[in-house]
Design a protein around this motif. Sequence first.
Motif, PDB file in Angstrom:
ATOM      1  N   VAL A  84       0.713  -4.056   6.944  1.00 20.07           N
ATOM      2  CA  VAL A  84       1.409  -3.559   5.647  1.00 20.07           C
ATOM      3  C   VAL A  84       2.693  -4.425   6.133  1.00 20.07           C
ATOM      4  O   VAL A  84       3.579  -3.963   7.116  1.00 20.07           O
ATOM      5  CB  VAL A  84       1.586  -2.053   5.648  1.00 20.07           C
ATOM      6  CG1 VAL A  84       2.852  -1.966   4.527  1.00 20.07           C
ATOM      7  CG2 VAL A  84       0.398  -1.406   5.260  1.00 20.07           C
ATOM      8  N   GLU A  85       2.919  -5.477   5.341  1.00 22.87           N
ATOM      9  CA  GLU A  85       4.339  -6.278   5.501  1.00 22.87           C
ATOM     10  C   GLU A  85       5.102  -6.100   4.383  1.00 22.87           C
ATOM     11  O   GLU A  85       5.031  -6.479   3.124  1.00 22.87           O
ATOM     12  CB  GLU A  85       3.691  -7.605   5.662  1.00 22.87           C
ATOM     13  CG  GLU A  85       4.965  -8.691   5.813  1.00 22.87           C
ATOM     14  CD  GLU A  85       4.618 -10.241   6.292  1.00 22.87           C
ATOM     15  OE1 GLU A  85       5.534 -10.936   6.456  1.00 22.87           O
ATOM     16  OE2 GLU A  85       3.477 -10.524   6.542  1.00 22.87           O
ATOM     17  N   LEU A  86       6.202  -5.929   4.705  1.00 26.32           N
ATOM     18  CA  LEU A  86       7.561  -5.592   3.801  1.00 26.32           C
ATOM     19  C   LEU A  86       7.851  -6.960   3.268  1.00 26.32           C
ATOM     20  O   LEU A  86       8.175  -8.083   3.705  1.00 26.32           O
ATOM     21  CB  LEU A  86       8.572  -5.085   4.208  1.00 26.32           C
ATOM     22  CG  LEU A  86       9.869  -4.748   3.320  1.00 26.32           C
ATOM     23  CD1 LEU A  86       9.526  -3.852   2.304  1.00 26.32           C
ATOM     24  CD2 LEU A  86      11.210  -4.182   4.262  1.00 26.32           C
ATOM     25  N   LYS A  87       7.896  -7.192   1.701  1.00 24.62           N
ATOM     26  CA  LYS A  87       8.200  -8.373   1.292  1.00 24.62           C
ATOM     27  C   LYS A  87       9.385  -8.132   0.513  1.00 24.62           C
ATOM     28  O   LYS A  87      10.271  -9.094   0.357  1.00 24.62           O
ATOM     29  CB  LYS A  87       7.126  -8.951   0.077  1.00 24.62           C
ATOM     30  CG  LYS A  87       5.601  -8.915   0.816  1.00 24.62           C
ATOM     31  CD  LYS A  87       5.979 -10.264   1.489  1.00 24.62           C
ATOM     32  CE  LYS A  87       4.590 -10.872   2.067  1.00 24.62           C
ATOM     33  NZ  LYS A  87       4.495 -12.077   2.862  1.00 24.62           N
ATOM     34  N   ALA A  88       9.720  -6.975  -0.133  1.00 23.15           N
ATOM     35  CA  ALA A  88      10.987  -6.665  -0.744  1.00 23.15           C
ATOM     36  C   ALA A  88      11.403  -5.294  -0.635  1.00 23.15           C
ATOM     37  O   ALA A  88      10.598  -4.506  -0.773  1.00 23.15           O
ATOM     38  CB  ALA A  88      11.252  -7.162  -2.166  1.00 23.15           C
ATOM     39  N   GLY A  89      12.544  -4.829  -0.502  1.00 25.37           N
ATOM     40  CA  GLY A  89      12.963  -3.373  -0.564  1.00 25.37           C
ATOM     41  C   GLY A  89      13.248  -2.954   0.873  1.00 25.37           C
ATOM     42  O   GLY A  89      13.620  -3.482   1.751  1.00 25.37           O
ATOM     43  N   SER A  90      13.047  -1.737   1.166  1.00 19.52           N
ATOM     44  CA  SER A  90      13.312  -0.854   2.070  1.00 19.52           C
ATOM     45  C   SER A  90      12.565  -0.648   3.283  1.00 19.52           C
ATOM     46  O   SER A  90      11.245  -0.512   3.119  1.00 19.52           O
ATOM     47  CB  SER A  90      13.751   0.713   1.762  1.00 19.52           C
ATOM     48  OG  SER A  90      13.671   1.407   2.705  1.00 19.52           O
ATOM     49  N   GLU A  91      12.902  -1.010   4.774  1.00 20.65           N
ATOM     50  CA  GLU A  91      11.959  -0.795   5.665  1.00 20.65           C
ATOM     51  C   GLU A  91      11.601   0.771   6.104  1.00 20.65           C
ATOM     52  O   GLU A  91      10.524   1.046   6.073  1.00 20.65           O
ATOM     53  CB  GLU A  91      12.668  -1.376   6.896  1.00 20.65           C
ATOM     54  CG  GLU A  91      12.649  -2.796   7.053  1.00 20.65           C
ATOM     55  CD  GLU A  91      13.618  -2.995   8.335  1.00 20.65           C
ATOM     56  OE1 GLU A  91      13.627  -2.334   9.218  1.00 20.65           O
ATOM     57  OE2 GLU A  91      13.972  -4.384   8.463  1.00 20.65           O
ATOM     58  N   ALA A  92      12.468   1.504   5.493  1.00 14.78           N
ATOM     59  CA  ALA A  92      11.951   2.880   5.566  1.00 14.78           C
ATOM     60  C   ALA A  92      10.886   3.362   4.654  1.00 14.78           C
ATOM     61  O   ALA A  92      10.186   4.203   4.926  1.00 14.78           O
ATOM     62  CB  ALA A  92      13.397   4.016   5.322  1.00 14.78           C
ATOM     63  N   ALA A  93      11.208   2.965   3.419  1.00 11.61           N
ATOM     64  CA  ALA A  93      10.234   3.199   2.474  1.00 11.61           C
ATOM     65  C   ALA A  93       8.935   2.662   2.693  1.00 11.61           C
ATOM     66  O   ALA A  93       7.685   3.087   2.543  1.00 11.61           O
ATOM     67  CB  ALA A  93      10.584   2.567   0.960  1.00 11.61           C
ATOM     68  N   ALA A  94       8.944   1.294   3.174  1.00 17.24           N
ATOM     69  CA  ALA A  94       7.781   0.650   3.879  1.00 17.24           C
ATOM     70  C   ALA A  94       6.635   1.467   4.857  1.00 17.24           C
ATOM     71  O   ALA A  94       5.729   1.492   4.897  1.00 17.24           O
ATOM     72  CB  ALA A  94       7.809  -0.840   4.019  1.00 17.24           C
ATOM     73  N   THR A  95       7.655   1.949   5.853  1.00 14.58           N
ATOM     74  CA  THR A  95       7.098   2.609   7.089  1.00 14.58           C
ATOM     75  C   THR A  95       6.667   4.015   6.401  1.00 14.58           C
ATOM     76  O   THR A  95       5.526   4.316   6.823  1.00 14.58           O
ATOM     77  CB  THR A  95       8.165   2.944   7.925  1.00 14.58           C
ATOM     78  OG1 THR A  95       8.948   1.548   8.446  1.00 14.58           O
ATOM     79  CG2 THR A  95       7.876   3.888   8.924  1.00 14.58           C
ATOM     80  N   ALA A  96       7.109   4.435   5.753  1.00 14.03           N
ATOM     81  CA  ALA A  96       6.641   5.872   4.927  1.00 14.03           C
ATOM     82  C   ALA A  96       5.266   5.512   4.072  1.00 14.03           C
ATOM     83  O   ALA A  96       4.353   6.219   4.331  1.00 14.03           O
ATOM     84  CB  ALA A  96       7.888   6.419   4.109  1.00 14.03           C
ATOM     85  N   TRP A  97       5.412   4.542   3.530  1.00 16.64           N
ATOM     86  CA  TRP A  97       4.352   4.248   2.758  1.00 16.64           C
ATOM     87  C   TRP A  97       3.019   3.860   3.513  1.00 16.64           C
ATOM     88  O   TRP A  97       1.927   4.412   3.433  1.00 16.64           O
ATOM     89  CB  TRP A  97       4.537   3.147   1.840  1.00 16.64           C
ATOM     90  CG  TRP A  97       3.339   2.820   0.697  1.00 16.64           C
ATOM     91  CD1 TRP A  97       2.965   3.409  -0.288  1.00 16.64           C
ATOM     92  CD2 TRP A  97       2.257   1.888   1.005  1.00 16.64           C
ATOM     93  NE1 TRP A  97       1.737   2.995  -0.988  1.00 16.64           N
ATOM     94  CE2 TRP A  97       1.352   2.161  -0.310  1.00 16.64           C
ATOM     95  CE3 TRP A  97       1.958   0.962   1.938  1.00 16.64           C
ATOM     96  CZ2 TRP A  97       0.318   1.188  -0.407  1.00 16.64           C
ATOM     97  CZ3 TRP A  97       0.692   0.223   1.776  1.00 16.64           C
ATOM     98  CH2 TRP A  97      -0.104   0.224   0.561  1.00 16.64           C
ATOM     99  N   ALA A  98       3.207   2.944   4.525  1.00 13.50           N
ATOM    100  CA  ALA A  98       2.258   2.655   5.760  1.00 13.50           C
ATOM    101  C   ALA A  98       1.727   3.858   6.327  1.00 13.50           C
ATOM    102  O   ALA A  98       0.618   3.905   6.542  1.00 13.50           O
ATOM    103  CB  ALA A  98       3.048   1.570   6.571  1.00 13.50           C
ATOM    104  N   LYS A  99       2.413   5.069   6.682  1.00 14.94           N
ATOM    105  CA  LYS A  99       2.054   6.069   7.422  1.00 14.94           C
ATOM    106  C   LYS A  99       1.156   6.908   6.467  1.00 14.94           C
ATOM    107  O   LYS A  99       0.553   7.552   6.968  1.00 14.94           O
ATOM    108  CB  LYS A  99       3.364   6.921   7.971  1.00 14.94           C
ATOM    109  CG  LYS A  99       4.000   6.146   9.138  1.00 14.94           C
ATOM    110  CD  LYS A  99       4.973   6.655   9.570  1.00 14.94           C
ATOM    111  CE  LYS A  99       5.665   6.311  10.999  1.00 14.94           C
ATOM    112  NZ  LYS A  99       6.887   6.928  11.603  1.00 14.94           N
ATOM    113  N   SER A 100       1.717   6.927   5.276  1.00 16.76           N
ATOM    114  CA  SER A 100       1.028   7.805   4.329  1.00 16.76           C
ATOM    115  C   SER A 100      -0.714   7.152   4.193  1.00 16.76           C
ATOM    116  O   SER A 100      -1.543   7.850   4.047  1.00 16.76           O
ATOM    117  CB  SER A 100       1.551   7.950   3.018  1.00 16.76           C
ATOM    118  OG  SER A 100       0.771   8.390   1.911  1.00 16.76           O
ATOM    119  N   LEU A 101      -0.696   5.734   4.142  1.00 12.39           N
ATOM    120  CA  LEU A 101      -1.936   5.266   3.819  1.00 12.39           C
ATOM    121  C   LEU A 101      -2.663   5.389   5.282  1.00 12.39           C
ATOM    122  O   LEU A 101      -3.701   5.615   5.145  1.00 12.39           O
ATOM    123  CB  LEU A 101      -1.437   3.546   3.855  1.00 12.39           C
ATOM    124  CG  LEU A 101      -2.885   2.708   3.834  1.00 12.39           C
ATOM    125  CD1 LEU A 101      -3.462   2.668   2.251  1.00 12.39           C
ATOM    126  CD2 LEU A 101      -2.504   1.070   4.081  1.00 12.39           C
TER     127      LEU A 101
END
Length: 192
Positions: free
Chosen positions: A151-168
């Motif tokens: 899961v690589e962040l392209k735009a937006g928040s690192e915190a949101a990407a981390t939360a989404w990746a952990k949910s996945l």
Amino acid sequence: MGIEFELKFSADPEDLQKIREDFGEFKAFSMESAYYDTPDGAFAAGHMTLRRRQENGRSVCTLKTPSTIYGRCEWEVEQERIEDAVLELCRMSGLEELERVNHKNLVQVCGASFTRLAKEVEFSGSIVELALDQGFLTGGGHKQPLCEVEVELKAGSEAAATAWAKSLAGKYGLRAAHKSKFCRALALAKGE
């Protein structure tokens, strides 16, 4: 220069299939990565990665270096040969220690060959690339299966990407992978 922020997870082929079914259409990329260093290991000693990757026939050379923030600094240039790209990548980085590295006689130390299925996913004002990688790591005459989700962040928040990746990861039973493809292939090359 870009800052690469990504999270990796070990998976099984069945996990990748479930994700594909749930997320719909992905774009397919054939990836052939070769990782290089100087004969004395100068790049690895500096925690840097020098890579040439064939992406569906397109040759992209990349230098990754440690960052003072979370993630890694990353420079890329399209070149057919790593020898033609290395000086430009080192110059782009602006790192003084790379001026002292002997860039001649680069050697391939390990590699990876895999298929990547990728798509962008938008959520909570952020965009990530969801990548499903399956193939092999190579090094020292050995071959090891590779099956992972990035899961690589392209735009937006690192915190949101981390939360989404952990949910996945929780939904599909994925396990956090703390080492890059390069680190695992290098360990294989060293017989570790």
